[in-house]
Design an enzyme around this catalytic site. Structure first.
Site, PDB file in Angstrom:
ATOM      1  N   HIS A   7       0.505  -1.275   0.191  1.00  0.00           N
ATOM      2  CA  HIS A   7       0.004   0.494   0.040  1.00  0.00           C
ATOM      3  C   HIS A   7       0.827   1.113   0.218  1.00  0.00           C
ATOM      4  CE1 HIS A   7       0.509  -0.579   4.172  1.00  0.00           C
ATOM      5  NE2 HIS A   7       0.333   0.678   4.251  1.00  0.00           N
ATOM      6  N   HIS A  80       4.428   7.296   3.593  1.00  0.00           N
ATOM      7  CA  HIS A  80       4.986   6.207   2.932  1.00  0.00           C
ATOM      8  C   HIS A  80       4.281   5.764   2.275  1.00  0.00           C
ATOM      9  CE1 HIS A  80       2.317   4.577   5.912  1.00  0.00           C
ATOM     10  NE2 HIS A  80       1.802   2.819   5.858  1.00  0.00           N
ATOM     11  N   GLU A 131       7.694   1.856   5.016  1.00  0.00           N
ATOM     12  CA  GLU A 131       6.931   0.964   5.952  1.00  0.00           C
ATOM     13  C   GLU A 131       7.510  -1.209   5.294  1.00  0.00           C
ATOM     14  OE1 GLU A 131       2.414   0.346   6.407  1.00  0.00           O
ATOM     15  OE2 GLU A 131       2.882  -0.658   8.186  1.00  0.00           O
TER      16      GLU A 131
HETATM   17 CO    CO Z   1       1.170   1.509   6.414  1.00  0.00          CO
END
Ligand code: CO
Length: 140
Positions: A7, A80, A131
């Site tokens: 994502h 992110h 991440e």
């Molecule tokens: Co995230």
């Protein structure tokens, strides 16, 4: 070695308004409900797309880690990138061995998808907060 992009994290002052924007402007109406993650200081919702998700994050509580980001970017912005990995501990240790800084204690915590995640300092990634998440089980 990182795997697929899971994502893209986008900070927003209002998840509800962002969901409406993605639906009205882009026709992306396949969205999740808004859930609070008090331990992480954020509320989250996801816009589901054919090849991944947009993770909308909004501050939850005064100590939210994205308050400072939103002070700098009051209308929100890209926060992110999240990549899947097969082994979160192995990935963390390999990054550390190469000199990268893992945020917080460095111990994985359970993220919005119910799997362990870590964050790598933006200084190690051209200014982008990264991440890493354990690859979710098939079907998730
Ligand atoms: Co995230």
């Amino acid at each position: 070695m990182i795997g697929r992009i899971n994502h893209i994290g986008v900070a927003t002052p209002s998840i509800a308004e962002s969901l409406k924007m993605y639906a009205d402007l882009y026709g992306a109406a396949d969205v999740t409900h808004i859930g609070a993650l008090p331990e992480q200081g954020v509320s989250v919702a996801f816009v589901n797309l054919p090849n991944g998700q947009i993770e909308l994050i909004e501050p939850y509580g005064d100590a939210s880690p994205i308050v400072a980001f939103l002070e700098k970017n009051p209308k929100g912005g890209q926060h992110h990138l999240c990549f899947e990995v097969d082994d979160i501990i192995e990935a963390r240790d390999a990054l550390r061995a190469k000199g990268a800084t893992i945020l917080g204690t460095g111990e994985p915590r359970i993220g919005a998808h119910g799997v362990p995640v870590i964050f790598v300092h933006p200084k190690n990634s051209g200014g982008v907060l990264v991440e890493l998440m354990l690859k979710p089980p098939a079907g998730h």
